[in-house]
Design a protein around this motif. Structure first.
Motif, PDB file in Angstrom:
ATOM      1  N   SER A 169       0.815  -1.218   0.000  1.00  0.00           N
ATOM      2  CA  SER A 169       0.000   0.000   0.000  1.00  0.00           C
ATOM      3  C   SER A 169       0.848   1.268   0.000  1.00  0.00           C
ATOM      4  O   SER A 169       0.330   2.371  -0.195  1.00  0.00           O
ATOM      5  CB  SER A 169      -0.940   0.018   1.213  1.00  0.00           C
ATOM      6  OG  SER A 169      -0.207   0.098   2.419  1.00  0.00           O
ATOM      7  N   SER A 170       2.166   1.121   0.202  1.00  0.00           N
ATOM      8  CA  SER A 170       3.054   2.294   0.169  1.00  0.00           C
ATOM      9  C   SER A 170       3.588   2.587  -1.232  1.00  0.00           C
ATOM     10  O   SER A 170       4.303   3.580  -1.418  1.00  0.00           O
ATOM     11  CB  SER A 170       4.236   2.075   1.118  1.00  0.00           C
ATOM     12  OG  SER A 170       5.112   1.070   0.621  1.00  0.00           O
ATOM     13  N   MET A 171       3.248   1.732  -2.213  1.00  0.00           N
ATOM     14  CA  MET A 171       3.745   1.945  -3.570  1.00  0.00           C
ATOM     15  C   MET A 171       3.252   3.279  -4.109  1.00  0.00           C
ATOM     16  O   MET A 171       2.060   3.602  -4.024  1.00  0.00           O
ATOM     17  CB  MET A 171       3.292   0.802  -4.480  1.00  0.00           C
ATOM     18  CG  MET A 171       3.794  -0.570  -4.062  1.00  0.00           C
ATOM     19  SD  MET A 171       5.600  -0.700  -4.106  1.00  0.00           S
ATOM     20  CE  MET A 171       5.883  -0.641  -5.862  1.00  0.00           C
ATOM     21  N   PRO A 172       4.157   4.095  -4.680  1.00  0.00           N
ATOM     22  CA  PRO A 172       3.804   5.474  -5.066  1.00  0.00           C
ATOM     23  C   PRO A 172       2.785   5.583  -6.200  1.00  0.00           C
ATOM     24  O   PRO A 172       2.092   6.595  -6.307  1.00  0.00           O
ATOM     25  CB  PRO A 172       5.154   6.070  -5.481  1.00  0.00           C
ATOM     26  CG  PRO A 172       6.002   4.896  -5.858  1.00  0.00           C
ATOM     27  CD  PRO A 172       5.578   3.798  -4.932  1.00  0.00           C
ATOM     28  N   HIS A 173       2.675   4.546  -7.041  1.00  0.00           N
ATOM     29  CA  HIS A 173       1.780   4.666  -8.191  1.00  0.00           C
ATOM     30  C   HIS A 173       0.325   4.360  -7.853  1.00  0.00           C
ATOM     31  O   HIS A 173      -0.566   4.572  -8.679  1.00  0.00           O
ATOM     32  CB  HIS A 173       2.239   3.718  -9.311  1.00  0.00           C
ATOM     33  CG  HIS A 173       2.154   2.270  -8.960  1.00  0.00           C
ATOM     34  ND1 HIS A 173       3.180   1.608  -8.330  1.00  0.00           N
ATOM     35  CD2 HIS A 173       1.162   1.353  -9.122  1.00  0.00           C
ATOM     36  CE1 HIS A 173       2.835   0.344  -8.138  1.00  0.00           C
ATOM     37  NE2 HIS A 173       1.624   0.162  -8.612  1.00  0.00           N
ATOM     38  N   ILE A 175      15.803   1.932   9.049  1.00  0.00           N
ATOM     39  CA  ILE A 175      16.032   0.736   9.861  1.00  0.00           C
ATOM     40  C   ILE A 175      16.314   1.124  11.312  1.00  0.00           C
ATOM     41  O   ILE A 175      17.170   1.973  11.586  1.00  0.00           O
ATOM     42  CB  ILE A 175      17.213  -0.085   9.297  1.00  0.00           C
ATOM     43  CG1 ILE A 175      16.894  -0.530   7.858  1.00  0.00           C
ATOM     44  CG2 ILE A 175      17.500  -1.295  10.187  1.00  0.00           C
ATOM     45  CD1 ILE A 175      18.078  -1.109   7.122  1.00  0.00           C
ATOM     46  N   THR A 176      15.588   0.510  12.213  1.00  0.00           N
ATOM     47  CA  THR A 176      15.790   0.701  13.645  1.00  0.00           C
ATOM     48  C   THR A 176      16.187  -0.632  14.257  1.00  0.00           C
ATOM     49  O   THR A 176      15.445  -1.613  14.142  1.00  0.00           O
ATOM     50  CB  THR A 176      14.510   1.205  14.327  1.00  0.00           C
ATOM     51  OG1 THR A 176      14.115   2.447  13.733  1.00  0.00           O
ATOM     52  CG2 THR A 176      14.739   1.414  15.821  1.00  0.00           C
ATOM     53  N   ALA A 177      17.356  -0.688  14.868  1.00  0.00           N
ATOM     54  CA  ALA A 177      17.866  -1.941  15.438  1.00  0.00           C
ATOM     55  C   ALA A 177      18.037  -1.808  16.944  1.00  0.00           C
ATOM     56  O   ALA A 177      18.193  -0.705  17.476  1.00  0.00           O
ATOM     57  CB  ALA A 177      19.195  -2.309  14.795  1.00  0.00           C
ATOM     58  N   VAL A 194      11.868  -2.293  10.015  1.00  0.00           N
ATOM     59  CA  VAL A 194      12.038  -1.544   8.767  1.00  0.00           C
ATOM     60  C   VAL A 194      10.792  -0.701   8.492  1.00  0.00           C
ATOM     61  O   VAL A 194       9.669  -1.228   8.512  1.00  0.00           O
ATOM     62  CB  VAL A 194      12.302  -2.491   7.580  1.00  0.00           C
ATOM     63  CG1 VAL A 194      12.348  -1.710   6.275  1.00  0.00           C
ATOM     64  CG2 VAL A 194      13.606  -3.250   7.781  1.00  0.00           C
ATOM     65  N   ASN A 195      11.008   0.573   8.269  1.00  0.00           N
ATOM     66  CA  ASN A 195       9.935   1.502   7.893  1.00  0.00           C
ATOM     67  C   ASN A 195       8.722   1.408   8.819  1.00  0.00           C
ATOM     68  O   ASN A 195       7.577   1.257   8.377  1.00  0.00           O
ATOM     69  CB  ASN A 195       9.511   1.265   6.434  1.00  0.00           C
ATOM     70  CG  ASN A 195      10.572   1.734   5.456  1.00  0.00           C
ATOM     71  OD1 ASN A 195      11.451   2.526   5.798  1.00  0.00           O
ATOM     72  ND2 ASN A 195      10.509   1.245   4.232  1.00  0.00           N
ATOM     73  N   LEU A 220       8.497  -4.516   8.239  1.00  0.00           N
ATOM     74  CA  LEU A 220       9.191  -5.765   8.528  1.00  0.00           C
ATOM     75  C   LEU A 220       9.678  -5.700   9.967  1.00  0.00           C
ATOM     76  O   LEU A 220      10.259  -4.695  10.384  1.00  0.00           O
ATOM     77  CB  LEU A 220      10.386  -5.970   7.589  1.00  0.00           C
ATOM     78  CG  LEU A 220      11.316  -7.148   7.919  1.00  0.00           C
ATOM     79  CD1 LEU A 220      10.606  -8.470   7.661  1.00  0.00           C
ATOM     80  CD2 LEU A 220      12.600  -7.086   7.120  1.00  0.00           C
ATOM     81  N   ILE A 221       9.430  -6.768  10.722  1.00  0.00           N
ATOM     82  CA  ILE A 221       9.896  -6.841  12.110  1.00  0.00           C
ATOM     83  C   ILE A 221      10.613  -8.173  12.307  1.00  0.00           C
ATOM     84  O   ILE A 221      10.051  -9.228  12.024  1.00  0.00           O
ATOM     85  CB  ILE A 221       8.722  -6.728  13.103  1.00  0.00           C
ATOM     86  CG1 ILE A 221       8.007  -5.383  12.931  1.00  0.00           C
ATOM     87  CG2 ILE A 221       9.228  -6.885  14.537  1.00  0.00           C
ATOM     88  CD1 ILE A 221       6.745  -5.261  13.767  1.00  0.00           C
ATOM     89  N   VAL A 222      11.848  -8.111  12.757  1.00  0.00           N
ATOM     90  CA  VAL A 222      12.629  -9.310  13.046  1.00  0.00           C
ATOM     91  C   VAL A 222      13.014  -9.255  14.526  1.00  0.00           C
ATOM     92  O   VAL A 222      13.666  -8.301  14.960  1.00  0.00           O
ATOM     93  CB  VAL A 222      13.887  -9.398  12.156  1.00  0.00           C
ATOM     94  CG1 VAL A 222      14.676 -10.659  12.485  1.00  0.00           C
ATOM     95  CG2 VAL A 222      13.503  -9.371  10.680  1.00  0.00           C
TER      96      VAL A 222
END
Length: 247
Positions: free
Chosen positions: A40-44, A157-159, A186-187, A191-193
């Motif tokens: 849903s974040s795709m710019p187009h 990225i937040t680690a 990520v963003n 993504l969450i690891v």
């Protein structure tokens, strides 16, 4: 603010002194990706299309894969872990392996990306991390926050790294902090690891590469160039690149 940061650093140093022996072990991570947020974040896309994707694809828990990292002072090995009993989705690439040699600062990546298998070797080049004055407990380890940016993929990225596990590596392609990375994002949640389990000591079964590696051999610089070209071509064609590149 300075006093708060000094207190945090003092706590980290005390913990590090107590657990400095934690330099060999294995971590099981839960890799969760949220395709609804990413797509849903795709710019187009129009706002109506984005709203529809968030409504129809919504999955509060994301799509999960278990990953495994083994670490020593001189190296780390990373690949898929044991599958969950209930799989959120059936697709999984066949080959995904990362070896970081911390002694000579080199790496080897063996992975399926963009419809091909790549063997990537080069020197380790750590991201430009900024360590923040925030802490978080992960599995009993006091972790500090650090942030960086992947400009090719457009990722913030937040680690969170544990300095009481003084091995500068982590899951996926994250490394270069003064302690093992136990979680990253990520963003803002695309993504969450996160680490689910840590076992210290020599792993019972060492991760090993396939005996015969077949794929396109490229340098790290060439691989990043191919990634950048693929993302640009996909964007120009209004296609979602994350279906063929690990996010």
């Amino acid at each position: 603010m300075k006093l708060k940061l000094l207190n945090i650093l003092a706590l980290i140093l005390i913990t590090t002194g107590l657990r400095a022996q934690n330099i060999v072990g294995e971590v099981e991570y839960r890799y969760r990706i949220f395709y609804d947020k990413i797509y849903s974040s795709m710019p187009h896309l129009t706002q109506q299309e984005k709203d529809r994707i968030l409504l129809t694809w919504n999955n509060p828990e994301g799509y999960s894969t278990r990953m495994k990292l083994q670490f020593w002072p001189e190296k780390s090995l990373y690949t898929f872990g044991a599958p969950y009993e209930v799989q959120s989705y059936s697709y999984q690439v066949e080959d995904y392996f990362i070896e970081n040699n911390l002694n000579d600062q080199t790496y080897l990546k063996y992975m399926d990306q963009m419809g091909k298998t790549f063997i990537v070797t080069d020197s380790l080049n750590a991201p430009k991390w900024r360590v923040m004055n925030e802490i978080r407990d992960i599995l009993g380890h006091m972790c500090m926050k650090a942030v960086t940016e992947d400009k090719i993929r457009g990722q913030k990225i937040t680690a969170w790294f544990a300095s009481d596990i003084p091995v500068p590596t982590g899951p996926e392609e994250q490394f270069g902090l003064p302690g093992l990375i136990l979680a990253y994002d990520v963003n803002d949640g695309m993504l969450i690891v996160e680490a689910e389990k840590i076992t210290f000591g020599e792993p019972e079964e060492i991760i090993s590469l396939p005996k015969k590696m077949k794929g396109r051999e490229v340098s790290g610089a060439k691989y990043q160039e191919l990634i950048q070209e693929f993302i640009q071509t996909s964007t120009d064609s209004k296609r979602a690149w994350m279906w063929e590149i690990r996010y």
